[in-house]
Design a protein around this motif. Structure first.
Motif, PDB file in Angstrom:
ATOM      1  N   ILE A  39     102.609  77.612  14.457  1.00  0.00           N
ATOM      2  CA  ILE A  39     104.067  77.431  14.368  1.00  0.00           C
ATOM      3  C   ILE A  39     104.453  76.876  13.010  1.00  0.00           C
ATOM      4  O   ILE A  39     105.472  77.270  12.423  1.00  0.00           O
ATOM      5  CB  ILE A  39     104.562  76.527  15.513  1.00  0.00           C
ATOM      6  N   SER A  40     103.666  75.945  12.526  1.00  0.00           N
ATOM      7  CA  SER A  40     103.961  75.383  11.198  1.00  0.00           C
ATOM      8  C   SER A  40     103.893  76.474  10.143  1.00  0.00           C
ATOM      9  O   SER A  40     104.750  76.546   9.242  1.00  0.00           O
ATOM     10  CB  SER A  40     102.959  74.264  10.880  1.00  0.00           C
ATOM     11  N   THR A  41     102.891  77.326  10.277  1.00  0.00           N
ATOM     12  CA  THR A  41     102.765  78.424   9.311  1.00  0.00           C
ATOM     13  C   THR A  41     103.951  79.392   9.429  1.00  0.00           C
ATOM     14  O   THR A  41     104.537  79.826   8.424  1.00  0.00           O
ATOM     15  CB  THR A  41     101.443  79.165   9.540  1.00  0.00           C
ATOM     16  N   GLU A  42     104.317  79.753  10.697  1.00  0.00           N
ATOM     17  CA  GLU A  42     105.431  80.673  10.918  1.00  0.00           C
ATOM     18  C   GLU A  42     106.749  80.072  10.443  1.00  0.00           C
ATOM     19  O   GLU A  42     107.601  80.770   9.856  1.00  0.00           O
ATOM     20  CB  GLU A  42     105.514  81.028  12.405  1.00  0.00           C
ATOM     21  N   LEU A  43     106.950  78.804  10.692  1.00  0.00           N
ATOM     22  CA  LEU A  43     108.185  78.137  10.265  1.00  0.00           C
ATOM     23  C   LEU A  43     108.316  78.179   8.755  1.00  0.00           C
ATOM     24  O   LEU A  43     109.404  78.423   8.202  1.00  0.00           O
ATOM     25  CB  LEU A  43     108.189  76.705  10.770  1.00  0.00           C
ATOM     26  N   SER A  44     107.195  77.961   8.094  1.00  0.00           N
ATOM     27  CA  SER A  44     107.246  78.027   6.623  1.00  0.00           C
ATOM     28  C   SER A  44     107.609  79.439   6.162  1.00  0.00           C
ATOM     29  O   SER A  44     108.384  79.619   5.203  1.00  0.00           O
ATOM     30  CB  SER A  44     105.893  77.606   6.051  1.00  0.00           C
ATOM     31  N   ARG A  45     107.040  80.434   6.847  1.00  0.00           N
ATOM     32  CA  ARG A  45     107.336  81.809   6.459  1.00  0.00           C
ATOM     33  C   ARG A  45     108.804  82.157   6.710  1.00  0.00           C
ATOM     34  O   ARG A  45     109.468  82.786   5.864  1.00  0.00           O
ATOM     35  CB  ARG A  45     106.429  82.757   7.247  1.00  0.00           C
ATOM     36  N   VAL A  46     109.336  81.744   7.888  1.00  0.00           N
ATOM     37  CA  VAL A  46     110.738  82.036   8.224  1.00  0.00           C
ATOM     38  C   VAL A  46     111.674  81.350   7.243  1.00  0.00           C
ATOM     39  O   VAL A  46     112.693  81.939   6.805  1.00  0.00           O
ATOM     40  CB  VAL A  46     111.027  81.622   9.680  1.00  0.00           C
ATOM     41  N   ARG A  47     111.363  80.125   6.905  1.00  0.00           N
ATOM     42  CA  ARG A  47     112.201  79.403   5.937  1.00  0.00           C
ATOM     43  C   ARG A  47     112.184  80.114   4.599  1.00  0.00           C
ATOM     44  O   ARG A  47     113.224  80.198   3.899  1.00  0.00           O
ATOM     45  CB  ARG A  47     111.715  77.972   5.802  1.00  0.00           C
ATOM     46  N   ALA A  48     111.090  80.644   4.229  1.00  0.00           N
ATOM     47  CA  ALA A  48     111.017  81.364   2.954  1.00  0.00           C
ATOM     48  C   ALA A  48     111.838  82.653   3.020  1.00  0.00           C
ATOM     49  O   ALA A  48     112.555  83.010   2.052  1.00  0.00           O
ATOM     50  CB  ALA A  48     109.559  81.664   2.625  1.00  0.00           C
ATOM     51  N   GLU A  49     111.749  83.375   4.146  1.00  0.00           N
ATOM     52  CA  GLU A  49     112.527  84.608   4.296  1.00  0.00           C
ATOM     53  C   GLU A  49     114.022  84.317   4.277  1.00  0.00           C
ATOM     54  O   GLU A  49     114.825  85.059   3.672  1.00  0.00           O
ATOM     55  CB  GLU A  49     112.143  85.310   5.593  1.00  0.00           C
ATOM     56  N   ARG A  50     114.403  83.272   4.981  1.00  0.00           N
ATOM     57  CA  ARG A  50     115.836  82.928   5.012  1.00  0.00           C
ATOM     58  C   ARG A  50     116.342  82.603   3.618  1.00  0.00           C
ATOM     59  O   ARG A  50     117.419  83.081   3.197  1.00  0.00           O
ATOM     60  CB  ARG A  50     116.035  81.735   5.932  1.00  0.00           C
ATOM     61  N   ALA A  51     115.578  81.808   2.916  1.00  0.00           N
ATOM     62  CA  ALA A  51     116.015  81.442   1.560  1.00  0.00           C
ATOM     63  C   ALA A  51     116.090  82.675   0.680  1.00  0.00           C
ATOM     64  O   ALA A  51     117.010  82.835  -0.153  1.00  0.00           O
ATOM     65  CB  ALA A  51     115.049  80.420   0.976  1.00  0.00           C
TER      66      ALA A  51
ATOM     67  N   ILE B 164     118.361  81.364  12.599  1.00  0.00           N
ATOM     68  CA  ILE B 164     118.192  81.160  14.046  1.00  0.00           C
ATOM     69  C   ILE B 164     116.699  81.000  14.394  1.00  0.00           C
ATOM     70  O   ILE B 164     116.316  80.130  15.171  1.00  0.00           O
ATOM     71  CB  ILE B 164     118.825  82.333  14.812  1.00  0.00           C
ATOM     72  N   ARG B 165     115.886  81.850  13.764  1.00  0.00           N
ATOM     73  CA  ARG B 165     114.435  81.760  14.023  1.00  0.00           C
ATOM     74  C   ARG B 165     113.871  80.418  13.548  1.00  0.00           C
ATOM     75  O   ARG B 165     113.023  79.813  14.213  1.00  0.00           O
ATOM     76  CB  ARG B 165     113.742  82.912  13.287  1.00  0.00           C
ATOM     77  N   GLU B 166     114.396  79.959  12.452  1.00  0.00           N
ATOM     78  CA  GLU B 166     113.943  78.657  11.924  1.00  0.00           C
ATOM     79  C   GLU B 166     114.289  77.543  12.884  1.00  0.00           C
ATOM     80  O   GLU B 166     113.482  76.638  13.123  1.00  0.00           O
ATOM     81  CB  GLU B 166     114.594  78.421  10.564  1.00  0.00           C
ATOM     82  N   GLU B 167     115.466  77.608  13.454  1.00  0.00           N
ATOM     83  CA  GLU B 167     115.877  76.556  14.390  1.00  0.00           C
ATOM     84  C   GLU B 167     115.001  76.583  15.641  1.00  0.00           C
ATOM     85  O   GLU B 167     114.603  75.534  16.157  1.00  0.00           O
ATOM     86  CB  GLU B 167     117.348  76.761  14.753  1.00  0.00           C
ATOM     87  N   GLU B 168     114.677  77.807  16.081  1.00  0.00           N
ATOM     88  CA  GLU B 168     113.823  77.900  17.261  1.00  0.00           C
ATOM     89  C   GLU B 168     112.409  77.349  16.981  1.00  0.00           C
ATOM     90  O   GLU B 168     111.839  76.595  17.782  1.00  0.00           O
ATOM     91  CB  GLU B 168     113.739  79.359  17.713  1.00  0.00           C
ATOM     92  N   LEU B 169     111.868  77.735  15.832  1.00  0.00           N
ATOM     93  CA  LEU B 169     110.523  77.256  15.483  1.00  0.00           C
ATOM     94  C   LEU B 169     110.509  75.743  15.281  1.00  0.00           C
ATOM     95  O   LEU B 169     109.534  75.060  15.638  1.00  0.00           O
ATOM     96  CB  LEU B 169     110.028  77.958  14.212  1.00  0.00           C
ATOM     97  N   THR B 170     111.575  75.213  14.715  1.00  0.00           N
ATOM     98  CA  THR B 170     111.649  73.755  14.515  1.00  0.00           C
ATOM     99  C   THR B 170     111.652  73.038  15.848  1.00  0.00           C
ATOM    100  O   THR B 170     111.001  71.990  16.020  1.00  0.00           O
ATOM    101  CB  THR B 170     112.904  73.403  13.704  1.00  0.00           C
ATOM    102  N   ALA B 171     112.357  73.584  16.798  1.00  0.00           N
ATOM    103  CA  ALA B 171     112.392  72.974  18.125  1.00  0.00           C
ATOM    104  C   ALA B 171     111.004  73.004  18.770  1.00  0.00           C
ATOM    105  O   ALA B 171     110.544  72.009  19.368  1.00  0.00           O
ATOM    106  CB  ALA B 171     113.409  73.698  19.001  1.00  0.00           C
ATOM    107  N   GLN B 172     110.334  74.180  18.660  1.00  0.00           N
ATOM    108  CA  GLN B 172     108.987  74.254  19.223  1.00  0.00           C
ATOM    109  C   GLN B 172     108.015  73.283  18.527  1.00  0.00           C
ATOM    110  O   GLN B 172     107.167  72.647  19.170  1.00  0.00           O
ATOM    111  CB  GLN B 172     108.468  75.690  19.088  1.00  0.00           C
ATOM    112  N   LEU B 173     108.184  73.177  17.214  1.00  0.00           N
ATOM    113  CA  LEU B 173     107.297  72.271  16.463  1.00  0.00           C
ATOM    114  C   LEU B 173     107.513  70.831  16.891  1.00  0.00           C
ATOM    115  O   LEU B 173     106.548  70.057  17.020  1.00  0.00           O
ATOM    116  CB  LEU B 173     107.553  72.445  14.962  1.00  0.00           C
ATOM    117  N   ASN B 174     108.738  70.452  17.113  1.00  0.00           N
ATOM    118  CA  ASN B 174     109.023  69.079  17.545  1.00  0.00           C
ATOM    119  C   ASN B 174     108.414  68.804  18.915  1.00  0.00           C
ATOM    120  O   ASN B 174     107.917  67.706  19.196  1.00  0.00           O
ATOM    121  CB  ASN B 174     110.534  68.847  17.567  1.00  0.00           C
ATOM    122  N   GLU B 175     108.499  69.816  19.795  1.00  0.00           N
ATOM    123  CA  GLU B 175     107.895  69.637  21.113  1.00  0.00           C
ATOM    124  C   GLU B 175     106.370  69.452  21.016  1.00  0.00           C
ATOM    125  O   GLU B 175     105.789  68.596  21.690  1.00  0.00           O
ATOM    126  CB  GLU B 175     108.224  70.848  21.989  1.00  0.00           C
TER     127      GLU B 175
END
Length: 707
Positions: free
Chosen positions: A249-261, A354-365
């Protein structure tokens, strides 16, 4: 008489007298020496010869070639210090090892090792009367062991790890067999000890391995059950499912954040280009659109046609209007397509957010659950460590067990020793060495007999003489030469002076005038009083002291009275010059018993000069004959040493019919001797006994003995 300084006189040993005494008893010395040599020869011939053989052993650590402990060789060798080698010496001398060798060689059947089994008649008689313990009461094994240890010698060679084993026996073969058998038994026992250790290790390891296997199985089951209960299941060799998810998830979140930016940046660049009216042809997203590329191609074609027709047609020409209308339509389509690209980029950015927000929530859990998993992982690691320890111990035990099981044969376990040399039968006997024993016995007897004779001469005082006056005057700076004076044998028929009668001189049968001859003459004649006159002073007085000691050595009670002015006899015989003596007795200050003192070097007694006033003592000199008569009742002979006195003075203390006159002369002088003899003859002393410690010499000039 004046009192001299109190000091201890020096005496010289008359070496000539010592060697002369030995020479006089040469037959006795030779007989004793020959008897000792013969006795040694007989005794050595009666002794059974002993043969000695030696074997040598090197103590070193030895392991099989296939052993896994080859790296321990250096450390084990370092442990073989001096005490370790000494311990191996004691093992070689151990009772069990010796008993084993004695049984193998059947030593109990040999008389050499069990002489008690064949006792003599005298021995049996001593046992019967109780004067000797019955040797048969001692077990045969103990008798053999006792004799075995007498013949065995085991020692470590200094400065090495070599042990030498020596054994003596009347049989050269037995002397060689015993060390070899002892070495073989030692090596076998060492290998057997290793084999026993391996057997014991295998027997102990086998049940331990079974227990460890069960413990390892139980530990691994606990780990699997705990992982299942806690969800700490592994997806690979190290990571659990939760850890893997968290990582993914950490890896995916980093990738999604990069795509969004990236989408937002590209949309912003298109938006800015449209807003500012700049060309959007340089934007990659626009250029990447296939429709925009076709429209740009169509636009290029229309513009080419316009340019081509503008040369022939006017602007109002329908053809020209149609081409311009077509060009405007193409531009509208391009702009519409650019807006679509912008809308697509903005849509991608919103999706990425939206994907970033979802991944962030999963990461926090997952982070919230990681704390719980950490506590569970601590317990899991504890279980894993315990299981790993049990597994390592099991592997170690299995390796030891396999190694011990492979060493089940004695040849596989070499002893920690190596034979350097084995014993061989000796060709010559070790004991007894007849030649050296006979030579030593003869030489020792010769030496002891010679020393005994010399000590007898020294203790009797016959071999002692005083130091010469020159030595005392020069503080004993040089060693005095022994006095070698000639005797003065005077013939009874010799004329002392022209026209005078012959003076009789007493001599022994051999005309010997030495101290020993004079002493023998006085003892033989049972003379009770001997008055010694020493014309030459202290040297003659010293000869009188030798005469007294010689007579005392014959076993007679002897007393010497010091009537000299120099107190030479007192200096030689008394412990101190301060002892009370003759002058104190003459003055009436002491009794006779208090004036008598023992000689320092013999059994004779002496009345020293004394400490009273000499002039006062001389007034009572007439009492001396009565004192001498009283002393003859207690002593066999009384010797009065008068020093260099004349005949007139001698006549006051001795009568011609009661005393013997001894004239002590060291250096012969014919004229002086004639004068002395004439003087004594005039005072009634017809018989004069001459004494000198040297060779006879006639005062008339010849060296012939007196007739």
């Amino acid at each position: 008489m004046s009192v001299g300084p109190v000091n201890q006189p020096d005496v010289d040993i008359d070496l000539g007298r010592l060697f002369k005494a030995v020479w006089e008893r040469k037959l006795l010395v030779a007989g004793l020496t020959a008897a000792a040599a013969g006795l040694a020869f007989i005794i050595t011939g009666m002794i059974n010869p002993l043969y000695k053989s030696e074997a040598r052993l090197l103590i070193e650590t030895r392991e099989p070639v296939y052993s896994s402990d080859q790296n321990r060789t250096g450390s084990d060798a370092a442990m073989l210090d001096e005490r370790a080698v000494t311990s191996q010496v004691e093992i070689l001398r151990s009772t069990d090892l010796v008993k084993q060798v004695a049984r193998e060689l059947d030593l109990s059947s040999r008389e050499e090792f069990d002489s008690a089994a064949n006792t003599s008649a005298i021995g049996n008689l001593l046992v019967l009367v109780g004067m000797k313990k019955d040797p048969l009461l001692v077990p045969a094994d103990e008798r053999v062991l006792k004799e075995f240890y007498k013949k065995l010698e085991v020692y470590a060679v200094p400065g090495s790890r070599v042990i030498a084993i020596e054994f003596s026996s009347e049989d050269p073969d037995i002397a060689a067999q015993v060390p070899n058998a002892l070495i073989d038994a030692y090596l076998t026992s060492q290998s057997g000890a290793k084999l026993e250790n391996n057997t014991d290790a295998s027997a102990w390891l086998e049940p331990e391995i079974t227990k460890l296997r069960q413990k390892v199985r139980e530990s691994e089951e606990k780990i699997a059950q705990y992982r299942s209960e806690t969800g700490l299941l592994l997806v690979n060799q190290q990571d659990t499912i939760a850890a893997k998810q968290l990582s993914d998830i950490s890896t995916e979140l980093s990738r999604v954040r990069a795509e969004r930016a990236d989408s937002e940046a590209r949309a912003q660049s298109v938006r800015n280009a449209l807003k500012s009216g700049q060309s959007v042809d340089a934007i990659s997203d626009v250029l990447g659109s296939a429709l925009v590329q076709r429209l740009r191609e169509s636009e290029g074609s229309v513009r080419a046609q316009l340019a081509d027709l503008s040369t022939t047609l006017l602007e109002a020409h329908p053809r020209m209007k149609g081409l311009r209308a077509q060009l405007a339509d193409i531009e509208r389509q391009i702009l519409a397509e650019i807006r679509k690209v912008l809308s697509s980029l903005e849509s991608n950015a919103r999706v990425a957010k939206i994907r970033e927000e979802e991944l962030t929530a999963q990461l926090n859990e997952l982070k919230a659950g990681s704390a719980r998993e950490g506590e569970e992982a601590v317990e899991l690691r504890s279980l894993e460590r315990e299981a790993a320890a049990q597994r390592d111990l099991l592997e170690t035990y299995l390796g030891r067990y396999r190694e011990a099981a492979s060493r089940t044969e004695p040849k596989a376990l070499p002893a920690d020793a190596r034979v350097i040399s084995r014993a061989v039968p000796a060709s010559e006997s070790h004991y007894p060495k007849k030649g050296p024993i006979i030579i030593v016995a003869a030489f020792a007897t010769l030496l002891l007999s010679t020393v005994g004779i010399m000590l007898g001469e020294l203790f009797s005082g016959r071999a002692l003489r005083p130091s010469t006056p020159m030595l005392r005057d020069e503080a004993y700076q040089a060693e005095a030469e022994p006095v070698v004076a000639a005797a003065v044998p005077v013939s009874p028929n010799a004329d002392i002076e022209a026209g005078t009668a012959a003076l009789p001189i007493i001599a022994n049968e051999a005309d010997d005038f030495t101290v020993e001859a004079v002493a023998e003459q006085l003892v033989t004649d049972q003379v009770s009083v001997a008055v010694c006159v020493s014309p030459e002073g202290d040297e003659g007085s010293a000869t009188s002291v030798m005469l007294a000691r010689t007579i005392a050595g014959e076993g007679l009670q002897t007393l010497l009275i010091d009537l000299t002015g120099s107190a030479c006899p007192t200096e030689l015989m008394a412990e101190s010059l301060r002892l009370p003596g003759l002058t104190d007795l003459m003055c009436g200050e002491i009794a006779i018993a208090d004036s008598i003192h023992p000689d320092r070097l013999s059994s004779a007694h002496i009345i020293p000069r004394g400490n009273a006033n000499a002039r006062r003592a001389m007034r009572a000199i007439d009492r001396l004959p009565m004192v001498i008569d009283a002393l003859t009742e207690a002593y066999d002979i009384v010797i009065v040493e008068c020093g260099a006195a004349d005949a007139a003075a001698i006549a006051r203390i001795a009568r011609a019919d009661t005393g013997e006159i001894v004239l002590s002369i060291l250096h012969a002088d014919e004229a002086a001797v004639k004068t002395l003899l004439a003087d004594f003859h005039e005072h009634g002393f017809e018989d004069v006994l001459l004494m000198t410690p040297g060779e006879p010499l006639s005062p008339l000039g010849n060296r012939s003995s007196a007739a």
